[in-house]
Enzyme design. Sequence first.
Site, PDB file in Angstrom:
ATOM      1  N   HIS A   1       3.603   3.333  -8.983  1.00  0.00           N
ATOM      2  CA  HIS A   1       3.409   1.902  -9.232  1.00  0.00           C
ATOM      3  C   HIS A   1       4.662   1.285  -9.857  1.00  0.00           C
ATOM      4  O   HIS A   1       4.996   0.129  -9.561  1.00  0.00           O
ATOM      5  CB  HIS A   1       2.189   1.687 -10.118  1.00  0.00           C
ATOM      6  CG  HIS A   1       0.909   2.108  -9.454  1.00  0.00           C
ATOM      7  ND1 HIS A   1       0.435   1.512  -8.301  1.00  0.00           N
ATOM      8  CD2 HIS A   1       0.012   3.083  -9.760  1.00  0.00           C
ATOM      9  CE1 HIS A   1      -0.701   2.091  -7.937  1.00  0.00           C
ATOM     10  NE2 HIS A   1      -0.975   3.042  -8.807  1.00  0.00           N
TER      11      HIS A   1
ATOM     12  N   ASP B   1       0.823  -1.204   0.000  1.00  0.00           N
ATOM     13  CA  ASP B   1       0.000   0.000   0.000  1.00  0.00           C
ATOM     14  C   ASP B   1       0.862   1.260   0.000  1.00  0.00           C
ATOM     15  O   ASP B   1       1.911   1.304   0.654  1.00  0.00           O
ATOM     16  CB  ASP B   1      -0.909  -0.004   1.240  1.00  0.00           C
ATOM     17  CG  ASP B   1      -2.027   1.007   1.132  1.00  0.00           C
ATOM     18  OD1 ASP B   1      -2.315   1.476   0.013  1.00  0.00           O
ATOM     19  OD2 ASP B   1      -2.610   1.352   2.172  1.00  0.00           O
TER      20      ASP B   1
ATOM     21  N   LEU C   1      11.420 -20.315  -4.021  1.00  0.00           N
ATOM     22  CA  LEU C   1      10.304 -19.516  -3.528  1.00  0.00           C
ATOM     23  C   LEU C   1       9.075 -19.664  -4.427  1.00  0.00           C
ATOM     24  O   LEU C   1       9.187 -19.630  -5.653  1.00  0.00           O
ATOM     25  CB  LEU C   1      10.728 -18.049  -3.481  1.00  0.00           C
ATOM     26  CG  LEU C   1       9.645 -17.020  -3.161  1.00  0.00           C
ATOM     27  CD1 LEU C   1       9.231 -17.115  -1.702  1.00  0.00           C
ATOM     28  CD2 LEU C   1      10.139 -15.609  -3.492  1.00  0.00           C
TER      29      LEU C   1
END
Length: 243
Positions: free
Chosen positions: A27, A10, A119
């Site tokens: 972004h 956020d 991962l």
Amino acid sequence: MPAHVAIIMDGNGRWAEQRGLPRSAGHRAGNVAAREMVYGALEIGLRHLTLYAFSTENWQRDTEEIVAVLEAIRRELDEGPVRDLDVRQRWSGNPGKLPEELVRSLLREERRTRARTGLTLTVCLNYGGRDEITRTAAALARAARAGDVDPDLIGEDDFARHLPHPDMPDVDLLWRTGDEQRTSNFLPWQATYAELYFTPGHWPDADRRDLWQAITAYGRRRRRHGAAPLVSPRKPAVPTRPE
């Protein structure tokens, strides 16, 4: 050490506005921070990392910002450095409303990286927790109608098996940046017992050290999942000699 960390990334737009930049620049900077988290997760051996990239509620934003967010994600899938790492890439969300080119890139990376053992990175895109639960309930209802499950015997395990990613482990640590303290419809089924961790900084300012700090804070917490804490037995009192 948690097995699964989920992050609500956020503050991208506010980060850009504070610098007099268009929100799209925030972004793009947020994508760099996401790479940092992947590098940091690989370095410490984290098994699962889930990132909240675009919610079902984010369609309410300005069209120009939405296009910038989705295009940045597509470029990262097609050209980003993460694609060459030992990372299994998956996505979770509703393909409806997403650009076809982006969906093709998402599915391609899922297929291309599915055999990787490092991962597992899950990107939540056009994702809403209630939407996921609703679609899972519909899948379970279809299974019951087909006779695959007994409606009177449905349990949590049956529901979990019909989730989009039934092998996704429960979230151990849910971290949100941007100085907001709510979970915002993110992984409600998987994060029921997650430890919550909130930080004030905006997402583009975060790096792998912040991930490690979050995991360190997690390690100091006692997780009992409803059980009573263990209490050391008291030593019997030493009788005193009467005067």
